[in-house]
Design an enzyme around this catalytic site. Structure first.
Site, PDB file in Angstrom:
ATOM      1  N   CYS A 117      -4.363   1.416  -3.226  1.00 16.81           N
ATOM      2  CA  CYS A 117      -5.259   0.317  -3.225  1.00 16.81           C
ATOM      3  C   CYS A 117      -6.094   0.640  -3.994  1.00 16.81           C
ATOM      4  O   CYS A 117      -7.344  -0.147  -4.354  1.00 16.81           O
ATOM      5  CB  CYS A 117      -5.852   0.299  -1.588  1.00 16.81           C
ATOM      6  SG  CYS A 117      -4.478   0.208  -0.629  1.00 16.81           S
ATOM      7  N   HIS A 257     -12.398  -2.814  -1.183  1.00 19.39           N
ATOM      8  CA  HIS A 257     -11.019  -3.032  -0.803  1.00 19.39           C
ATOM      9  C   HIS A 257     -10.883  -3.703   0.539  1.00 19.39           C
ATOM     10  O   HIS A 257     -11.691  -3.407   1.580  1.00 19.39           O
ATOM     11  CB  HIS A 257     -10.206  -1.644  -0.839  1.00 19.39           C
ATOM     12  CG  HIS A 257      -8.950  -1.877  -0.459  1.00 19.39           C
ATOM     13  ND1 HIS A 257      -7.881  -2.661  -0.938  1.00 19.39           N
ATOM     14  CD2 HIS A 257      -8.246  -1.137   0.691  1.00 19.39           C
ATOM     15  CE1 HIS A 257      -6.813  -2.652  -0.310  1.00 19.39           C
ATOM     16  NE2 HIS A 257      -6.985  -1.737   0.787  1.00 19.39           N
ATOM     17  N   ASN A 287      -4.448  -7.117   3.537  1.00 16.46           N
ATOM     18  CA  ASN A 287      -4.662  -6.035   2.638  1.00 16.46           C
ATOM     19  C   ASN A 287      -3.480  -6.090   1.441  1.00 16.46           C
ATOM     20  O   ASN A 287      -2.254  -5.997   1.749  1.00 16.46           O
ATOM     21  CB  ASN A 287      -4.328  -4.589   3.391  1.00 16.46           C
ATOM     22  CG  ASN A 287      -4.574  -3.473   2.504  1.00 16.46           C
ATOM     23  OD1 ASN A 287      -4.357  -3.727   1.322  1.00 16.46           O
ATOM     24  ND2 ASN A 287      -4.575  -2.516   3.143  1.00 16.46           N
TER      25      ASN A 287
HETATM   26  O1  UT7 Z   1      -5.188   0.023   2.287  1.00 16.12           O
HETATM   27  C1  UT7 Z   1      -4.585   1.342   2.983  1.00 16.12           C
HETATM   28  C2  UT7 Z   1      -5.395   1.756   3.862  1.00 16.12           C
HETATM   29  N1  UT7 Z   1      -5.127   1.277   5.191  1.00 16.12           N
HETATM   30  C3  UT7 Z   1      -6.185   1.288   5.960  1.00 16.12           C
HETATM   31  O2  UT7 Z   1      -7.154   1.005   5.775  1.00 16.12           O
HETATM   32  C4  UT7 Z   1      -5.801   0.931   7.482  1.00 16.12           C
HETATM   33  C5  UT7 Z   1      -6.820   1.553   8.344  1.00 16.12           C
HETATM   34  N2  UT7 Z   1      -6.481   1.769   9.656  1.00 16.12           N
HETATM   35  C6  UT7 Z   1      -6.579   0.406  10.425  1.00 16.12           C
HETATM   36  O3  UT7 Z   1      -7.032  -0.469   9.975  1.00 16.12           O
HETATM   37  C7  UT7 Z   1      -6.419   0.620  11.955  1.00 16.12           C
HETATM   38  O4  UT7 Z   1      -6.287   1.950  12.444  1.00 16.12           O
HETATM   39  C8  UT7 Z   1      -5.333  -0.343  12.518  1.00 16.12           C
HETATM   40  C9  UT7 Z   1      -5.674  -1.762  12.274  1.00 16.12           C
HETATM   41  C10 UT7 Z   1      -4.024   0.314  11.856  1.00 16.12           C
HETATM   42  C11 UT7 Z   1      -4.836  -0.022  13.918  1.00 16.12           C
HETATM   43  O5  UT7 Z   1      -6.159  -0.241  14.582  1.00 16.12           O
HETATM   44  P1  UT7 Z   1      -6.739   0.754  15.621  1.00 16.12           P
HETATM   45  O6  UT7 Z   1      -7.860   0.311  16.221  1.00 16.12           O
HETATM   46  O7  UT7 Z   1      -7.097   2.194  14.757  1.00 16.12           O
HETATM   47  O8  UT7 Z   1      -5.743   0.943  16.709  1.00 16.12           O
HETATM   48  P2  UT7 Z   1      -4.714   2.253  17.037  1.00 16.12           P
HETATM   49  O9  UT7 Z   1      -3.919   2.444  15.952  1.00 16.12           O
HETATM   50  O10 UT7 Z   1      -5.701   3.268  17.495  1.00 16.12           O
HETATM   51  O11 UT7 Z   1      -3.920   1.614  18.381  1.00 16.12           O
HETATM   52  C12 UT7 Z   1      -4.636   1.201  19.225  1.00 16.12           C
HETATM   53  C13 UT7 Z   1      -3.418   0.544  20.480  1.00 16.12           C
HETATM   54  C14 UT7 Z   1      -2.169   1.062  20.495  1.00 16.12           C
HETATM   55  O12 UT7 Z   1      -1.690   0.997  21.727  1.00 16.12           O
HETATM   56  P3  UT7 Z   1      -1.801   2.252  22.849  1.00 16.12           P
HETATM   57  O13 UT7 Z   1      -1.095   3.256  22.148  1.00 16.12           O
HETATM   58  O14 UT7 Z   1      -3.381   2.520  23.017  1.00 16.12           O
HETATM   59  O15 UT7 Z   1      -1.097   1.557  23.978  1.00 16.12           O
HETATM   60  C15 UT7 Z   1      -1.339   0.565  19.546  1.00 16.12           C
HETATM   61  O16 UT7 Z   1       0.009   0.763  19.980  1.00 16.12           O
HETATM   62  O17 UT7 Z   1      -3.061  -0.634  19.413  1.00 16.12           O
HETATM   63  C16 UT7 Z   1      -1.730  -0.787  19.543  1.00 16.12           C
HETATM   64  N3  UT7 Z   1      -1.326  -1.733  18.322  1.00 16.12           N
HETATM   65  C17 UT7 Z   1      -1.259  -3.104  18.733  1.00 16.12           C
HETATM   66  N4  UT7 Z   1      -1.286  -3.967  19.651  1.00 16.12           N
HETATM   67  C18 UT7 Z   1      -0.907  -5.134  19.216  1.00 16.12           C
HETATM   68  C19 UT7 Z   1      -1.419  -1.310  17.259  1.00 16.12           C
HETATM   69  N5  UT7 Z   1      -0.754  -2.453  16.396  1.00 16.12           N
HETATM   70  C20 UT7 Z   1      -0.938  -3.298  17.126  1.00 16.12           C
HETATM   71  C21 UT7 Z   1      -0.808  -4.603  16.911  1.00 16.12           C
HETATM   72  N6  UT7 Z   1      -0.644  -5.673  18.018  1.00 16.12           N
HETATM   73  N7  UT7 Z   1      -0.393  -5.113  15.757  1.00 16.12           N
END
Ligand code: UT7
Length: 332
Positions: A117, A257, A287
């Site tokens: 990115c 980004h 993204n």
């Molecule tokens: O360009 C490359 C760089 N990439 C990035 O910058 C991405 C950086 N990371 C992020 O943007 C965020 O970490 C995400 C959007 C990927 C995830 O958001 P988060 O608030 O950090 O969620 P999390 O990974 O802590 O997950 C929280 C919960 C989990 O469920 P449990 O374990 O608490 O039951 C996940 O399984 O949200 C769940 N989850 C979803 N739920 C519904 C993860 N993805 C989804 C989804 N829909 N698509």
């Protein structure tokens, strides 16, 4: 002309965005997710996908042609092509060589770079050096990604985040008071394992993280990358401003980004930059990896949010893990 050029800048820009739209509601039918979760946790509403079976380079060619025309140049004026991509159609020939053959920039040097990115800003950095050294006069920088081909469409952790597209810029000499004022490019390879896409080699750990039939797909530890991203945005922004000797208060627009609105809000709060001075279009495109920054910059300019003489800060982070920032004094 060696030694004569004092500054390089962006002379023209182009983009190419696929027609096909994938909304959050479409994703609700594919994985266990919801429009509400995606909007709240990322800010993304929809993204564009390249048609199945279409090559990614077609988007790069379209963006390149527009950028060259926008710069008032002909393809034969281009001395070198640098494509930033992590989703090339082929490992060889490079995306840059393919683009070169289609636009007719015959004999231009052509090679790809992989800084994920951060790729567009890394490529700007290389182009800047070529122009300042007198080695080349006009460099075509293309970001071109079909990330949809590298996504496991059954993995809700990643499949809701990405989109496809291309953005291009022609970099060349500008007057001394404008253009690229400072750059900060960096990486921390010890954190690379947090975002991986295997290609020709896999460890047992790589395989364990992916559904069996899906070896060459993105795997990401979202929360680790989130923490890095926030830190890296702040660090890269502060470093480049320090190098330029200009304060963030003077910056008209930050073009970051576009990964997640929460990353941007956290980082900008730490930097003391109001969101009104931050360009955001991730709601429309998700993204797009290396493509996010050039498409955002292009749209910001087209929408009248940049005037000649404005300071604009480009800042990115991503796989590698990498970071990159560039302070421009807008020359258009
Ligand atoms: O360009 C490359 C760089 N990439 C990035 O910058 C991405 C950086 N990371 C992020 O943007 C965020 O970490 C995400 C959007 C990927 C995830 O958001 P988060 O608030 O950090 O969620 P999390 O990974 O802590 O997950 C929280 C919960 C989990 O469920 P449990 O374990 O608490 O039951 C996940 O399984 O949200 C769940 N989850 C979803 N739920 C519904 C993860 N993805 C989804 C989804 N829909 N698509």
């Amino acid at each position: 002309m060696k030694g004569l050029v004092k500054r390089a800048g962006i002379l023209g820009m182009g983009t190419s965005i696929p027609q096909r739209v994938l909304t959050n509601h479409d994703l609700e039918k594919m994985v266990d997710t919801s429009d509400e979760w995606i909007r709240k946790r990322t800010g993304i509403v929809e993204r564009r996908l390249l048609d199945k079976g279409a090559p990614a380079f077609g988007m790069g060619v379209e963006a390149a042609r527009e950028a060259i025309a926008d710069a008032g140049l002909k393809p034969s004026d281009i001395d070198a092509i640098i494509t930033a991509t992590i989703s090339p159609d082929y490992l060889s020939p490079s995306m840059s060589c393919i683009i070169q053959s289609h636009i007719g920039a015959s004999e231009a040097a052509a090679f790809d770079i992989n800084a994920a990115c951060s790729g567009f800003v890394y490529a700007l950095g290389i182009a800047n050096q070529y122009v300042l050294s007198g080695c080349y006069r006009y460099i075509l920088v293309v970001s071109c990604e079909a990330i949809s081909r590298l996504v496991d469409w059954q993995d809700r952790n990643t499949c809701v985040l990405f989109g496809d597209g291309a953005g291009a810029a022609v970099v060349g000499p500008v007057d001394e008071d404008h253009g690229i004022l400072a750059l900060e490019l960096g990486a921390d390879g010890t954190l690379g394992h947090n975002l991986t896409i295997p290609c020709c080699y896999f460890t047992p750990d790589d395989l364990a993280k992916r559904a069996h039939e899906n070896k060459q797909v993105i795997w990401m530890d979202g929360s680790e990358v989130f923490k890095f991203a926030t830190r890296a945005l702040v660090y890269a922004a502060e470093r480049v401003m320090e190098k330029a000797g200009i304060t963030l208060d003077s910056v008209r627009l930050v073009v970051p980004h576009q990964a997640n609105i929460r990353i941007l809000e956290n980082a900008m709060k730490r930097l003391g930059v109001e969101m009104e001075r931050v360009y955001v279009n991730l709601d429309k495109y998700g993204n797009m990896s290396a493509v996010s920054i050039p498409v955002a910059l292009y749209e910001a300019f087209r929408e009248g949010r940049l005037q000649k003489g404005d300071y604009v800060l480009l800042v990115g982070f991503g796989g590698g893990l990498t970071w990159a920032s560039c302070l421009l004094k807008w020359n258009r």
